[in-house]
Scaffold this motif. Structure first.
Motif, PDB file in Angstrom:
ATOM      1  N   LEU A 153     -16.576 -26.332  -4.248  1.00 36.60           N
ATOM      2  CA  LEU A 153     -15.650 -26.963  -3.311  1.00 36.60           C
ATOM      3  C   LEU A 153     -14.417 -27.460  -4.069  1.00 36.60           C
ATOM      4  O   LEU A 153     -14.541 -28.045  -5.134  1.00 36.60           O
ATOM      5  CB  LEU A 153     -16.298 -28.182  -2.652  1.00 36.60           C
ATOM      6  CG  LEU A 153     -17.392 -27.971  -1.628  1.00 36.60           C
ATOM      7  CD1 LEU A 153     -17.972 -29.327  -1.245  1.00 36.60           C
ATOM      8  CD2 LEU A 153     -16.856 -27.278  -0.387  1.00 36.60           C
ATOM      9  N   HIS A 154     -13.258 -27.221  -3.494  1.00 39.00           N
ATOM     10  CA  HIS A 154     -12.019 -27.808  -3.998  1.00 39.00           C
ATOM     11  C   HIS A 154     -11.273 -28.316  -2.776  1.00 39.00           C
ATOM     12  O   HIS A 154     -11.714 -28.125  -1.640  1.00 39.00           O
ATOM     13  CB  HIS A 154     -11.152 -26.771  -4.713  1.00 39.00           C
ATOM     14  CG  HIS A 154     -11.766 -26.187  -5.947  1.00 39.00           C
ATOM     15  ND1 HIS A 154     -11.645 -26.754  -7.188  1.00 39.00           N
ATOM     16  CD2 HIS A 154     -12.521 -25.069  -6.129  1.00 39.00           C
ATOM     17  CE1 HIS A 154     -12.290 -26.024  -8.076  1.00 39.00           C
ATOM     18  NE2 HIS A 154     -12.835 -24.993  -7.466  1.00 39.00           N
ATOM     19  N   SER A 155     -10.152 -28.956  -2.997  1.00 41.82           N
ATOM     20  CA  SER A 155      -9.336 -29.375  -1.862  1.00 41.82           C
ATOM     21  C   SER A 155      -7.873 -29.229  -2.238  1.00 41.82           C
ATOM     22  O   SER A 155      -7.447 -29.658  -3.304  1.00 41.82           O
ATOM     23  CB  SER A 155      -9.666 -30.818  -1.476  1.00 41.82           C
ATOM     24  OG  SER A 155      -8.920 -31.181  -0.345  1.00 41.82           O
ATOM     25  N   GLN A 188      -2.322 -31.061  -5.943  1.00 38.09           N
ATOM     26  CA  GLN A 188      -3.496 -31.635  -6.602  1.00 38.09           C
ATOM     27  C   GLN A 188      -4.763 -31.076  -5.999  1.00 38.09           C
ATOM     28  O   GLN A 188      -4.766 -30.639  -4.858  1.00 38.09           O
ATOM     29  CB  GLN A 188      -3.509 -33.159  -6.412  1.00 38.09           C
ATOM     30  CG  GLN A 188      -2.301 -33.835  -6.998  1.00 38.09           C
ATOM     31  CD  GLN A 188      -2.115 -35.242  -6.462  1.00 38.09           C
ATOM     32  OE1 GLN A 188      -2.554 -35.578  -5.373  1.00 38.09           O
ATOM     33  NE2 GLN A 188      -1.458 -36.061  -7.258  1.00 38.09           N
ATOM     34  N   CYS A 189      -5.840 -31.138  -6.794  1.00 37.39           N
ATOM     35  CA  CYS A 189      -7.149 -30.856  -6.221  1.00 37.39           C
ATOM     36  C   CYS A 189      -7.734 -32.203  -5.858  1.00 37.39           C
ATOM     37  O   CYS A 189      -7.750 -33.112  -6.681  1.00 37.39           O
ATOM     38  CB  CYS A 189      -8.050 -30.143  -7.224  1.00 37.39           C
ATOM     39  SG  CYS A 189      -9.690 -29.848  -6.549  1.00 37.39           S
ATOM     40  N   THR A 190      -8.188 -32.343  -4.607  1.00 33.28           N
ATOM     41  CA  THR A 190      -8.679 -33.655  -4.184  1.00 33.28           C
ATOM     42  C   THR A 190     -10.143 -33.586  -3.784  1.00 33.28           C
ATOM     43  O   THR A 190     -10.572 -34.210  -2.814  1.00 33.28           O
ATOM     44  CB  THR A 190      -7.826 -34.205  -3.022  1.00 33.28           C
ATOM     45  OG1 THR A 190      -7.617 -33.147  -2.083  1.00 33.28           O
ATOM     46  CG2 THR A 190      -6.494 -34.702  -3.510  1.00 33.28           C
ATOM     47  N   GLU A 191     -10.901 -32.760  -4.498  1.00 33.07           N
ATOM     48  CA  GLU A 191     -12.344 -32.740  -4.302  1.00 33.07           C
ATOM     49  C   GLU A 191     -12.938 -32.591  -5.694  1.00 33.07           C
ATOM     50  O   GLU A 191     -12.638 -31.599  -6.369  1.00 33.07           O
ATOM     51  CB  GLU A 191     -12.743 -31.549  -3.419  1.00 33.07           C
ATOM     52  CG  GLU A 191     -14.223 -31.413  -3.163  1.00 33.07           C
ATOM     53  CD  GLU A 191     -14.756 -32.499  -2.233  1.00 33.07           C
ATOM     54  OE1 GLU A 191     -14.179 -32.701  -1.154  1.00 33.07           O
ATOM     55  OE2 GLU A 191     -15.731 -33.150  -2.630  1.00 33.07           O
ATOM     56  N   ILE A 192     -13.737 -33.577  -6.106  1.00 39.11           N
ATOM     57  CA  ILE A 192     -14.312 -33.534  -7.455  1.00 39.11           C
ATOM     58  C   ILE A 192     -14.980 -32.170  -7.650  1.00 39.11           C
ATOM     59  O   ILE A 192     -15.839 -31.776  -6.869  1.00 39.11           O
ATOM     60  CB  ILE A 192     -15.364 -34.637  -7.633  1.00 39.11           C
ATOM     61  CG1 ILE A 192     -14.728 -36.009  -7.454  1.00 39.11           C
ATOM     62  CG2 ILE A 192     -16.036 -34.505  -9.002  1.00 39.11           C
ATOM     63  CD1 ILE A 192     -14.129 -36.625  -8.664  1.00 39.11           C
ATOM     64  N   CYS A 193     -14.556 -31.433  -8.690  1.00 35.84           N
ATOM     65  CA  CYS A 193     -15.038 -30.055  -8.808  1.00 35.84           C
ATOM     66  C   CYS A 193     -15.531 -29.750 -10.209  1.00 35.84           C
ATOM     67  O   CYS A 193     -15.611 -28.602 -10.615  1.00 35.84           O
ATOM     68  CB  CYS A 193     -13.934 -29.088  -8.391  1.00 35.84           C
ATOM     69  SG  CYS A 193     -12.448 -29.241  -9.381  1.00 35.84           S
ATOM     70  N   GLY A 194     -15.857 -30.785 -10.988  1.00 39.71           N
ATOM     71  CA  GLY A 194     -16.378 -30.542 -12.330  1.00 39.71           C
ATOM     72  C   GLY A 194     -15.557 -31.270 -13.375  1.00 39.71           C
ATOM     73  O   GLY A 194     -14.618 -31.997 -13.042  1.00 39.71           O
ATOM     74  N   GLY A 196     -13.252 -30.580 -15.372  1.00 39.14           N
ATOM     75  CA  GLY A 196     -11.802 -30.410 -15.474  1.00 39.14           C
ATOM     76  C   GLY A 196     -11.042 -30.778 -14.205  1.00 39.14           C
ATOM     77  O   GLY A 196      -9.855 -30.505 -14.094  1.00 39.14           O
ATOM     78  N   HIS A 197     -11.733 -31.410 -13.254  1.00 34.11           N
ATOM     79  CA  HIS A 197     -11.106 -31.720 -11.960  1.00 34.11           C
ATOM     80  C   HIS A 197      -9.756 -32.432 -12.093  1.00 34.11           C
ATOM     81  O   HIS A 197      -8.786 -32.091 -11.431  1.00 34.11           O
ATOM     82  CB  HIS A 197     -12.062 -32.562 -11.115  1.00 34.11           C
ATOM     83  CG  HIS A 197     -11.418 -33.178  -9.914  1.00 34.11           C
ATOM     84  ND1 HIS A 197     -10.959 -32.420  -8.861  1.00 34.11           N
ATOM     85  CD2 HIS A 197     -11.120 -34.462  -9.609  1.00 34.11           C
ATOM     86  CE1 HIS A 197     -10.420 -33.232  -7.954  1.00 34.11           C
ATOM     87  NE2 HIS A 197     -10.501 -34.465  -8.388  1.00 34.11           N
ATOM     88  N   GLY A 198      -9.732 -33.424 -12.985  1.00 36.23           N
ATOM     89  CA  GLY A 198      -8.495 -34.186 -13.159  1.00 36.23           C
ATOM     90  C   GLY A 198      -7.428 -33.401 -13.896  1.00 36.23           C
ATOM     91  O   GLY A 198      -6.296 -33.841 -14.025  1.00 36.23           O
ATOM     92  N   LEU A 199      -7.801 -32.221 -14.381  1.00 37.99           N
ATOM     93  CA  LEU A 199      -6.873 -31.433 -15.194  1.00 37.99           C
ATOM     94  C   LEU A 199      -6.430 -30.170 -14.465  1.00 37.99           C
ATOM     95  O   LEU A 199      -6.113 -29.182 -15.092  1.00 37.99           O
ATOM     96  CB  LEU A 199      -7.532 -31.058 -16.524  1.00 37.99           C
ATOM     97  CG  LEU A 199      -7.954 -32.230 -17.425  1.00 37.99           C
ATOM     98  CD1 LEU A 199      -8.883 -31.747 -18.523  1.00 37.99           C
ATOM     99  CD2 LEU A 199      -6.744 -32.896 -18.042  1.00 37.99           C
ATOM    100  N   MET A 200      -6.497 -30.192 -13.115  1.00 35.70           N
ATOM    101  CA  MET A 200      -6.020 -28.983 -12.421  1.00 35.70           C
ATOM    102  C   MET A 200      -4.788 -29.230 -11.552  1.00 35.70           C
ATOM    103  O   MET A 200      -4.724 -28.793 -10.413  1.00 35.70           O
ATOM    104  CB  MET A 200      -7.136 -28.232 -11.665  1.00 35.70           C
ATOM    105  CG  MET A 200      -7.834 -28.920 -10.555  1.00 35.70           C
ATOM    106  SD  MET A 200      -9.162 -27.900  -9.803  1.00 35.70           S
ATOM    107  CE  MET A 200      -8.296 -26.681  -8.814  1.00 35.70           C
ATOM    108  N   PRO A 201      -3.794 -29.872 -12.131  1.00 37.20           N
ATOM    109  CA  PRO A 201      -2.582 -30.073 -11.342  1.00 37.20           C
ATOM    110  C   PRO A 201      -1.751 -28.798 -11.311  1.00 37.20           C
ATOM    111  O   PRO A 201      -1.781 -28.016 -12.239  1.00 37.20           O
ATOM    112  CB  PRO A 201      -1.843 -31.165 -12.107  1.00 37.20           C
ATOM    113  CG  PRO A 201      -2.227 -30.962 -13.525  1.00 37.20           C
ATOM    114  CD  PRO A 201      -3.624 -30.379 -13.512  1.00 37.20           C
TER     115      PRO A 201
HETATM  116 CU   LIG Z   1     -10.789 -28.478  -7.974  1.00 32.96          CU
END
Ligand SMILES: [Cu+2]
Lengths: 233, 220
Positions: A153-155, A188-194, A196-201
């Motif tokens: 899941l991503h957002s 931004q990705c706004t669904e915790i996805c692992g 690297g979640h905070g690193l997918m801008p």
């Molecule tokens: Cu994501």
């Protein structure tokens, strides 16, 4: 209010902000009133010589009205909120205006692939332009986006569009937006996805039709020996 | 007159080059990397590559222990600049990409690379089946010039050691080189050298054969 902190770059950003403001002011009104009454009662019924504190169970009519009347009033306000929310929701999420162009958005742990139609203006053809972490759009153009995930899941969130849409692996989710302001902003990705979640801008670049045309010419696969528009563009 | 100009031009060039080389040598002996900082920055990498740098196949993360500092630096820099792992079809490369972004500057990249280079490598387990080392030996004749007779790499040619590479990782990389997912960015100097070499391996079987041979070299 919000636009002072974050620009509005889509046609419906204002609608979201207005809805947000309505909710905010209703909450401020009721929250403020409740606090004022609370403090007033604290003061009015403070400790006095010779007066014994009494236990109030709140069952008598003249006591119950303090709960019942605000309760009904809150419900009346809710009607406004629900009406507002449904119309905004319908406009943004249910209705799909005819698109001028369609872009593909593929999320994965931890990157975005954006698929732009090439010179032919049609997605899923030979001349599509794929980029990593960079979405290129034309101002004043109605877009459909097709969201897909390669893994979890991503957002998909574009704060300046006031858009946020979850991405579900195995499904293709279609939505729309119409950019109305030139510039470069965050995705931004706004669904915790692992991890690297905070690193997918990623960034969205909104330009004029002319500049976009130039970009297409420079990045069309094969045109300048380019297999894909790499992330360094 | 003209000849003299050319001559002086060349002698100037070589003198400058000599200066540059001695300066670099001096520089590299002076600026020892900060291994403590490298270890600190390596913390986040342990999530996939493990504390010892032995990798984790489930996460597609290869063993990175056993690689030399210069190669490590190059790869980290390439990722950070979108030269490696920025192709839309490079799923594993795109997972490594954000991690390279945690290394904020050149100094940090060098510190981490220096730290990883101190990690003890192990011979990874075999996971591929059906590779024929004898057939692979012939194919390896092409690779030998750069990766070395013992697959230990060649720093001067920027070719990494393959001795401690996971077989599944090598197969994935060879496929990526061949299809242009890795090594087709014009700025990818090392990748562009390696890419045509991958073309000599006609199919997956040929890749498995050469990998089987590389493993036999490592086990020797
Ligand atoms: Cu994501």
């Amino acid at each position: 209010m919000i636009e002072a902190y974050l620009e509005r770059a889509s046609t419906y950003a204002g609608d979201i902000d207005n809805l947000f403001s309505v909710i905010f002011w209703i909450v401020v009104l009721w929250g403020g009133l409740a606090e004022i009454i609370l403090f007033y009662f604290c003061f009015r019924f403070r400790k006095k010589e010779g007066v014994k504190g009494q236990y109030i169970s709140g069952e008598e009519k003249h006591q119950k009205k303090w709960i019942a009347i605000p309760h009904y009033l809150v419900l009346v306000f809710d009607v406004f909120l629900i009406a507002g929310a449904i119309s905004v929701w319908y406009n943004i999420k249910q209705r799909l205006p005819e698109p001028d162009l369609t872009v593909g958005v593929v999320a994965q742990q931890w990157a975005w692939t954006f698929i732009h139609p090439g010179a032919d203006g049609v997605l899923h053809t030979e001349d599509d332009i794929k980029t990593i972490d960079k979405l290129h759009l034309i101002e004043n153009t109605t877009y459909h986006f097709e969201l897909e995930s390669k893994d979890v899941l991503h957002s998909f969130s574009v704060p300046v569009f006031r858009l946020k849409q979850d991405i579900i692996p195995g499904r293709k989710i279609t939505g729309w937006f119409k950019p109305i302001k030139k510039g470069e902003w965050d995705i931004q990705c706004t669904e915790i996805c692992g991890i690297g979640h905070g690193l997918m801008p990623a960034r969205v670049h909104i330009t004029s039709a002319y500049d976009h045309q130039q970009w297409i010419v420079q990045n069309t696969p094969g045109s300048s020996g380019q297999a894909y528009a790499s992330a360094s563009n | 007159m003209f000849q003299r100009m050319i001559f002086s031009y060349f002698s100037f060039r070589s003198a400058a080059a000599a200066c540059a080389i001695s300066l670099t040598l001096l520089g590299s002996s002076l600026s020892a990397q900060d291994l403590d900082n490298g270890k600190k920055m390596y913390q986040i990498c342990t999530a996939c590559h493990g504390a010892e740098g032995h990798g984790n196949q489930v996460l597609n993360a290869p063993q990175i222990a056993g690689l030399d500092a210069v190669y490590l630096e190059t790869q980290l820099r390439n990722w950070k600049e979108g030269i490696r792992g920025a192709h839309p079809d490079d799923t594993a490369g795109l997972q490594m990409r954000p991690m390279s972004m945690t290394l904020k500057d050149e100094e940090t990249i060098k510190d981490v690379a220096a730290y990883v280079a101190t990690l003890e490598a192990k011979i990874p387990e075999a996971t591929l089946e059906g590779g024929d080392a004898t057939k692979g030996q012939a194919a390896y004749a092409v690779c030998l010039a750069c990766h070395g007779p013992d697959a230990g790499g060649n720093a001067a040619l920027k070719s990494p050691s393959l001795r401690h590479q996971n077989d599944w990782y090598m197969l994935a990389q060879l496929k990526k080189f061949k299809s242009g997912i890795r090594g087709s960015n014009p700025k990818d100097v090392g990748g562009m050298q390696m890419r045509p070499m991958s073309m000599t391996l006609v199919d997956e079987q040929a890749m498995k054969d050469v990998i089987a041979h590389i493993r036999s070299l490592a086990e020797k």
